[in-house]
Design a protein around this motif. Sequence first.
Motif, PDB file in Angstrom:
ATOM      1  N   VAL A  45      11.516  15.293  -0.584  1.00  0.00           N
ATOM      2  CA  VAL A  45      11.286  13.929  -0.124  1.00  0.00           C
ATOM      3  C   VAL A  45      12.092  13.749   1.157  1.00  0.00           C
ATOM      4  O   VAL A  45      13.282  14.046   1.194  1.00  0.00           O
ATOM      5  N   GLY A  46      11.409  13.286   2.198  1.00  0.00           N
ATOM      6  CA  GLY A  46      12.070  13.098   3.478  1.00  0.00           C
ATOM      7  C   GLY A  46      11.840  11.707   4.044  1.00  0.00           C
ATOM      8  O   GLY A  46      10.919  10.992   3.639  1.00  0.00           O
ATOM      9  N   LEU A  47      12.696  11.353   4.983  1.00  0.00           N
ATOM     10  CA  LEU A  47      12.605  10.076   5.678  1.00  0.00           C
ATOM     11  C   LEU A  47      12.743  10.344   7.170  1.00  0.00           C
ATOM     12  O   LEU A  47      13.706  10.983   7.595  1.00  0.00           O
ATOM     13  N   MET A  48      11.771   9.866   7.949  1.00  0.00           N
ATOM     14  CA  MET A  48      11.865   9.911   9.407  1.00  0.00           C
ATOM     15  C   MET A  48      12.102   8.480   9.883  1.00  0.00           C
ATOM     16  O   MET A  48      11.325   7.587   9.565  1.00  0.00           O
ATOM     17  N   ALA A  49      13.190   8.283  10.627  1.00  0.00           N
ATOM     18  CA  ALA A  49      13.545   6.947  11.102  1.00  0.00           C
ATOM     19  C   ALA A  49      14.611   7.083  12.185  1.00  0.00           C
ATOM     20  O   ALA A  49      15.097   8.181  12.452  1.00  0.00           O
ATOM     21  N   PHE A  50      14.956   5.969  12.807  1.00  0.00           N
ATOM     22  CA  PHE A  50      16.141   5.941  13.665  1.00  0.00           C
ATOM     23  C   PHE A  50      17.314   5.752  12.716  1.00  0.00           C
ATOM     24  O   PHE A  50      17.403   4.729  12.028  1.00  0.00           O
ATOM     25  N   ARG A  51      18.203   6.725  12.653  1.00  0.00           N
ATOM     26  CA  ARG A  51      19.268   6.723  11.645  1.00  0.00           C
ATOM     27  C   ARG A  51      20.040   5.409  11.565  1.00  0.00           C
ATOM     28  O   ARG A  51      20.325   4.913  10.485  1.00  0.00           O
TER      29      ARG A  51
ATOM     30  N   HIS B  33      11.957   2.335   8.135  1.00  0.00           N
ATOM     31  CA  HIS B  33      13.365   1.964   7.956  1.00  0.00           C
ATOM     32  C   HIS B  33      13.526   1.047   6.759  1.00  0.00           C
ATOM     33  O   HIS B  33      14.631   0.670   6.401  1.00  0.00           O
ATOM     34  N   ASP B  34      12.430   0.684   6.156  1.00  0.00           N
ATOM     35  CA  ASP B  34      12.323  -0.409   5.206  1.00  0.00           C
ATOM     36  C   ASP B  34      12.853  -0.061   3.821  1.00  0.00           C
ATOM     37  O   ASP B  34      12.405   0.894   3.194  1.00  0.00           O
ATOM     38  N   GLY B  35      13.779  -0.868   3.334  1.00  0.00           N
ATOM     39  CA  GLY B  35      14.345  -0.678   2.008  1.00  0.00           C
ATOM     40  C   GLY B  35      13.393  -1.017   0.873  1.00  0.00           C
ATOM     41  O   GLY B  35      13.711  -0.760  -0.289  1.00  0.00           O
ATOM     42  N   ASP B  36      12.237  -1.577   1.175  1.00  0.00           N
ATOM     43  CA  ASP B  36      11.265  -1.900   0.126  1.00  0.00           C
ATOM     44  C   ASP B  36      10.747  -0.659  -0.589  1.00  0.00           C
ATOM     45  O   ASP B  36      10.104  -0.778  -1.630  1.00  0.00           O
ATOM     46  N   PHE B  37      11.016   0.522  -0.051  1.00  0.00           N
ATOM     47  CA  PHE B  37      10.500   1.758  -0.635  1.00  0.00           C
ATOM     48  C   PHE B  37      11.557   2.553  -1.407  1.00  0.00           C
ATOM     49  O   PHE B  37      11.290   3.640  -1.895  1.00  0.00           O
ATOM     50  N   LEU B  38      12.761   2.022  -1.504  1.00  0.00           N
ATOM     51  CA  LEU B  38      13.856   2.752  -2.151  1.00  0.00           C
ATOM     52  C   LEU B  38      13.541   3.125  -3.599  1.00  0.00           C
ATOM     53  O   LEU B  38      13.786   4.259  -4.023  1.00  0.00           O
ATOM     54  N   GLU B  39      13.010   2.206  -4.356  1.00  0.00           N
ATOM     55  CA  GLU B  39      12.729   2.460  -5.775  1.00  0.00           C
ATOM     56  C   GLU B  39      11.711   3.594  -5.937  1.00  0.00           C
ATOM     57  O   GLU B  39      11.898   4.495  -6.760  1.00  0.00           O
TER      58      GLU B  39
ATOM     59  N   ALA C 157       0.824  -1.215   0.000  1.00  0.00           N
ATOM     60  CA  ALA C 157       0.000   0.000   0.000  1.00  0.00           C
ATOM     61  C   ALA C 157       0.859   1.267   0.000  1.00  0.00           C
ATOM     62  O   ALA C 157       0.558   2.223  -0.717  1.00  0.00           O
ATOM     63  N   ILE C 158       1.937   1.278   0.758  1.00  0.00           N
ATOM     64  CA  ILE C 158       2.820   2.456   0.774  1.00  0.00           C
ATOM     65  C   ILE C 158       3.507   2.610  -0.580  1.00  0.00           C
ATOM     66  O   ILE C 158       3.616   3.731  -1.103  1.00  0.00           O
ATOM     67  N   GLN C 159       3.948   1.520  -1.172  1.00  0.00           N
ATOM     68  CA  GLN C 159       4.571   1.596  -2.502  1.00  0.00           C
ATOM     69  C   GLN C 159       3.592   2.188  -3.518  1.00  0.00           C
ATOM     70  O   GLN C 159       3.954   3.079  -4.295  1.00  0.00           O
ATOM     71  N   ARG C 160       2.351   1.725  -3.503  1.00  0.00           N
ATOM     72  CA  ARG C 160       1.343   2.255  -4.426  1.00  0.00           C
ATOM     73  C   ARG C 160       1.076   3.730  -4.161  1.00  0.00           C
ATOM     74  O   ARG C 160       0.894   4.521  -5.096  1.00  0.00           O
ATOM     75  N   THR C 161       1.050   4.108  -2.893  1.00  0.00           N
ATOM     76  CA  THR C 161       0.797   5.505  -2.534  1.00  0.00           C
ATOM     77  C   THR C 161       1.943   6.389  -2.997  1.00  0.00           C
ATOM     78  O   THR C 161       1.713   7.483  -3.532  1.00  0.00           O
ATOM     79  N   LEU C 162       3.179   5.946  -2.813  1.00  0.00           N
ATOM     80  CA  LEU C 162       4.331   6.720  -3.279  1.00  0.00           C
ATOM     81  C   LEU C 162       4.289   6.896  -4.795  1.00  0.00           C
ATOM     82  O   LEU C 162       4.585   7.981  -5.314  1.00  0.00           O
ATOM     83  N   ARG C 163       3.899   5.855  -5.518  1.00  0.00           N
ATOM     84  CA  ARG C 163       3.780   5.977  -6.974  1.00  0.00           C
ATOM     85  C   ARG C 163       2.671   6.954  -7.355  1.00  0.00           C
ATOM     86  O   ARG C 163       2.813   7.723  -8.313  1.00  0.00           O
ATOM     87  N   ALA C 164       1.569   6.953  -6.607  1.00  0.00           N
ATOM     88  CA  ALA C 164       0.463   7.881  -6.887  1.00  0.00           C
ATOM     89  C   ALA C 164       0.863   9.326  -6.578  1.00  0.00           C
ATOM     90  O   ALA C 164       0.447  10.254  -7.286  1.00  0.00           O
ATOM     91  N   ILE C 165       1.672   9.533  -5.553  1.00  0.00           N
ATOM     92  CA  ILE C 165       2.137  10.885  -5.211  1.00  0.00           C
ATOM     93  C   ILE C 165       3.004  11.448  -6.330  1.00  0.00           C
ATOM     94  O   ILE C 165       3.007  12.655  -6.569  1.00  0.00           O
ATOM     95  N   LYS C 166       3.707  10.590  -7.047  1.00  0.00           N
ATOM     96  CA  LYS C 166       4.553  11.055  -8.161  1.00  0.00           C
ATOM     97  C   LYS C 166       3.720  11.834  -9.180  1.00  0.00           C
ATOM     98  O   LYS C 166       4.231  12.745  -9.835  1.00  0.00           O
ATOM     99  N   GLU C 167       2.450  11.538  -9.282  1.00  0.00           N
ATOM    100  CA  GLU C 167       1.568  12.207 -10.241  1.00  0.00           C
ATOM    101  C   GLU C 167       0.950  13.483  -9.677  1.00  0.00           C
ATOM    102  O   GLU C 167       0.134  14.119 -10.336  1.00  0.00           O
TER     103      GLU C 167
ATOM    104  N   ALA D 241      12.375   7.444  -7.490  1.00  0.00           N
ATOM    105  CA  ALA D 241      11.567   8.011  -8.576  1.00  0.00           C
ATOM    106  C   ALA D 241      11.017   9.386  -8.193  1.00  0.00           C
ATOM    107  O   ALA D 241      10.969  10.297  -9.025  1.00  0.00           O
ATOM    108  N   LEU D 242      10.628   9.559  -6.937  1.00  0.00           N
ATOM    109  CA  LEU D 242      10.134  10.859  -6.481  1.00  0.00           C
ATOM    110  C   LEU D 242      11.238  11.912  -6.483  1.00  0.00           C
ATOM    111  O   LEU D 242      10.990  13.087  -6.741  1.00  0.00           O
ATOM    112  N   LEU D 243      12.459  11.488  -6.199  1.00  0.00           N
ATOM    113  CA  LEU D 243      13.594  12.415  -6.162  1.00  0.00           C
ATOM    114  C   LEU D 243      13.998  12.895  -7.551  1.00  0.00           C
ATOM    115  O   LEU D 243      14.729  13.878  -7.673  1.00  0.00           O
ATOM    116  N   ASP D 244      13.516  12.234  -8.599  1.00  0.00           N
ATOM    117  CA  ASP D 244      13.808  12.674  -9.968  1.00  0.00           C
ATOM    118  C   ASP D 244      13.188  14.037 -10.271  1.00  0.00           C
ATOM    119  O   ASP D 244      13.614  14.711 -11.199  1.00  0.00           O
ATOM    120  N   ASP D 245      12.188  14.426  -9.506  1.00  0.00           N
ATOM    121  CA  ASP D 245      11.517  15.715  -9.692  1.00  0.00           C
ATOM    122  C   ASP D 245      12.223  16.746  -8.809  1.00  0.00           C
ATOM    123  O   ASP D 245      12.117  16.708  -7.591  1.00  0.00           O
TER     124      ASP D 245
END
Length: 188
Positions: free
Chosen positions: A134-140, A115-121, A95-105, A125-129
């Motif tokens: 684009v930010g990340l909140m996590a324990f470094r 912390h999850d690397g499943d969202f790197l791709e 669901a988060i992956q789909r949401t990130l792709r939808a935000i690109k539009e 893609a969002l950083l291309d704009d």
Amino acid sequence: MSDEPVLTYVLVDGENIDATLGTSILGRRPQPDERPRWDRLLAFARETWEQDVRGLFFLNATTTMPMSFIQALNALGFTPVPLSGDSDVKVVDVAIQRTLRAIKERDADVMLVSHDGDFLEELEALLDDDDRRVGLMAFREFRNSGFTALEDDGLESFDLEYDVKAFTSPLPRIRVIPIEQFDPSQFL
């Protein structure tokens, strides 16, 4: 991007944050007072990027619908996103992956809380704009190492405890301290 005000979406992978806190930091299931103050994430995003925010909190509700937690999230200003699926599907990640792709539009910024690397791709893609933040909140120290490379592309990283101040008391973390922040009184 248009002239309309930009919105920041705050996407929370709550299970990932809770698991990291419990397994890697506390070594046990967190007590309610040891969990993040979720409303502080929204306030931090609003203040840091000086724009309106919309918080989406993703939950795996395959086996149970945590109604009291959902009501609390609503009261804090989040939109709960309860999901279900087969046991072999990571429904929150999908669901988060789909949401990130939808935000690109959309003309919108995003802060991911995970912390999850499943969202790197999707983040890459969002950083291309160039006009999108684009930010990340996590324990470094517990975030996937792939996020470090994305910082060179513009990913802004925020520590949940030290930058966001999402906790009411200090966590038992050992961290590398930049010398300009070193305060010997914390160790004496």
